[in-house]
Design a protein around this motif. Structure first.
Motif, mmCIF file in Angstrom:
data_model
loop_
_atom_site.group_PDB
_atom_site.id
_atom_site.type_symbol
_atom_site.label_atom_id
_atom_site.label_comp_id
_atom_site.label_asym_id
_atom_site.label_seq_id
_atom_site.Cartn_x
_atom_site.Cartn_y
_atom_site.Cartn_z
ATOM 1 N N ASP A 174 -4.818 1.682 -8.316
ATOM 2 C CA ASP A 174 -3.583 0.907 -8.162
ATOM 3 C C ASP A 174 -2.609 1.379 -9.240
ATOM 4 O O ASP A 174 -2.949 1.378 -10.425
ATOM 5 C CB ASP A 174 -3.859 -0.592 -8.350
ATOM 6 N N SER B 237 -1.094 -0.176 -4.176
ATOM 7 C CA SER B 237 -2.551 -0.329 -4.214
ATOM 8 C C SER B 237 -3.238 0.814 -3.496
ATOM 9 O O SER B 237 -2.656 1.497 -2.661
ATOM 10 C CB SER B 237 -2.950 -1.670 -3.585
ATOM 11 N N ASN C 29 0.858 -1.180 0.000
ATOM 12 C CA ASN C 29 0.000 0.000 0.000
ATOM 13 C C ASN C 29 0.907 1.248 0.000
ATOM 14 O O ASN C 29 2.138 1.155 0.056
ATOM 15 C CB ASN C 29 -0.994 -0.035 1.166
HETATM 16 N N1 LIG Z 1 -10.382 3.311 -1.858
HETATM 17 C C1 LIG Z 1 -10.370 2.179 -2.593
HETATM 18 N N2 LIG Z 1 -11.192 2.050 -3.637
HETATM 19 C C2 LIG Z 1 -11.191 0.931 -4.376
HETATM 20 N N3 LIG Z 1 -10.404 -0.139 -4.142
HETATM 21 C C3 LIG Z 1 -9.540 -0.066 -3.115
HETATM 22 C C4 LIG Z 1 -9.479 1.094 -2.288
HETATM 23 N N4 LIG Z 1 -8.520 0.884 -1.350
HETATM 24 C C5 LIG Z 1 -8.018 -0.348 -1.588
HETATM 25 N N5 LIG Z 1 -8.624 -0.915 -2.642
HETATM 26 C C6 LIG Z 1 -8.343 -2.254 -3.182
HETATM 27 O O1 LIG Z 1 -8.230 -3.131 -2.086
HETATM 28 C C7 LIG Z 1 -7.193 -4.094 -2.304
HETATM 29 C C8 LIG Z 1 -6.199 -4.017 -1.151
HETATM 30 O O2 LIG Z 1 -5.501 -2.804 -1.256
HETATM 31 P P1 LIG Z 1 -4.948 -2.018 0.001
HETATM 32 O O3 LIG Z 1 -6.031 -1.845 1.000
HETATM 33 O O4 LIG Z 1 -4.283 -0.788 -0.515
HETATM 34 O O5 LIG Z 1 -3.824 -3.023 0.495
HETATM 35 P P2 LIG Z 1 -3.406 -3.446 1.952
HETATM 36 O O6 LIG Z 1 -4.514 -4.350 2.401
HETATM 37 O O7 LIG Z 1 -2.128 -4.157 1.761
HETATM 38 O O8 LIG Z 1 -3.280 -2.183 2.766
HETATM 39 C C9 LIG Z 1 -6.589 -3.761 -3.671
HETATM 40 O O9 LIG Z 1 -7.176 -4.619 -4.629
HETATM 41 C C10 LIG Z 1 -7.003 -2.323 -3.903
HETATM 42 O O10 LIG Z 1 -7.162 -2.021 -5.266
#
Ligand SMILES: Nc1ncnc2c1ncn2[C@@H]1O[C@H](COP(=O)(O)OP(=O)(O)O)[C@@H](O)[C@H]1O
Ligand SMILES: Cc1ncsc1CCOP(=O)(O)O
Ligand SMILES: [Mg+2]
Length: 276
Positions: A179, A175, A127
């Motif tokens: 992403d 992400s 992230n």
């Molecule tokens: N605000 C958002 N809107 C749409 N999809 C999201 C959003 N935040 C995260 N995602 C999706 O959720 C998944 C996990 O991403 P993220 O939450 O950034 O990772 P992590 O769980 O490692 O912190 C990814 O597929 C990402 O594209």
């Protein structure tokens, strides 16, 4: 084809062909991943058509890892016992992918991530906060820090991702709402997904596992592979959200949607574009 000629339609077809290849070939993916993520990562891999194996004993690496199509290393519940297994599996000559969960949580974890990066993963997916921390550990020490969850937008980490890609030689994926995936020069944006995915633990870990499955079937184009895996997972989240009542049911519907994706849905709804 030059990367700049890749149209949104091209990306839709590419995503479908990669998912189809995973379904046809069922790549074996060794996962040395955190205890929280094992279930959702294994189920996401199975739903996509891959074959997960949560094998993390150092003594099994020499026999097992060479038979795998890709390796997935995730430091989310890192311990001293597991780091040698991670290093050995990453060094076994298979394409491999790194998830640097909470890279800034401790000096031990940061050093582990940086040493793993030296073993040349094909893709690093984190992230925004994780990618910022890996690119500049001194900035990480002074910034707000929220453990496994991000306190930064993916947009804020694009330059850090490019720098990290250039120093590590890996494709770097950040992400978030969008992403971003970069090899240090080109940047691709994948805009699928729903915010509720952040409310399910280990969705990030699961999508990194999916990236490993896609790398297994197409190791020579990690930039496109990572973008397509992220878009496919996000699309499954969008479809899952149509039936979900909250995070728990989204988790179930996302896995079902991933399993049921068809060509028309993927080619028309995958939302990927070149950003530079
Ligand atoms: N605000 C958002 N809107 C749409 N999809 C999201 C959003 N935040 C995260 N995602 C999706 O959720 C998944 C996990 O991403 P993220 O939450 O950034 O990772 P992590 O769980 O490692 O912190 C990814 O597929 C990402 O594209
Ligand atoms: C909550 C937690 N704690 C250690 S690993 C982990 C899961 C992190 O998953 P993700 O990075 O996908 O949010
Ligand atoms: Mg994560």
């Amino acid at each position: 084809m030059d990367a700049e000629d890749r149209s949104p339609d091209w990306w839709g077809r590419r995503a479908w062909s990669l998912l189809s290849a995973v379904r046809a070939r069922a790549p074996l993916v060794q996962c040395i991943t955190n205890l929280v993520s094992m279930d959702i990562a294994a189920n996401a891999l199975l739903a996509a058509g891959a074959s997960p194996a949560m094998v993390h004993s150092l003594r099994e690496v020499p026999d097992f890892t060479p038979r795998c199509d890709a390796v997935y290393v995730n430091v989310g519940t890192l311990s001293e016992d597991w780091l040698p297994s991670m290093r050995a599996a990453a060094s076994a000559g298979r394409p491999w992918v790194l998830d640097p969960v909470a890279a800034a949580a401790s000096g031990f974890r940061m050093e582990a991530c940086l040493s793993l990066l030296e073993l040349r993963p094909a893709v690093v997916r984190g992230n925004g906060s994780e990618i910022l921390a890996l690119a500049d550990r001194s900035a990480a020490a002074s910034s707000s820090f929220k453990g496994a969850d991000s306190s930064h937008d993916s947009l804020d980490a694009i330059e850090a991702a490019k720098a990290l890609a250039l120093t590590s030689g890996a494709v770097v994926a950040v992400s978030g709402a969008v992403d971003f995936v970069t090899d240090g020069k080109q940047v691709v944006g994948a805009s699928n997904g729903v915010p509720m995915m952040q409310k399910i633990t280990a969705t990030g870990c699961a999508v990194t596992a999916l990236i490993a499955a896609f790398v297994a079937v197409e190791p020579s184009d990690a930039l496109a592979v990572a973008a397509c895996a992220l878009a496919i997972f996000g699309l499954a989240g969008e479809i899952g959200m149509e039936s979900a009542k909250g995070p728990a049911s989204l988790r179930m519907h996302l896995i079902d949607a991933l399993y049921n994706l068809d060509e028309q849905t993927v080619t028309s709804r995958v939302n990927i574009s070149m950003r530079s």
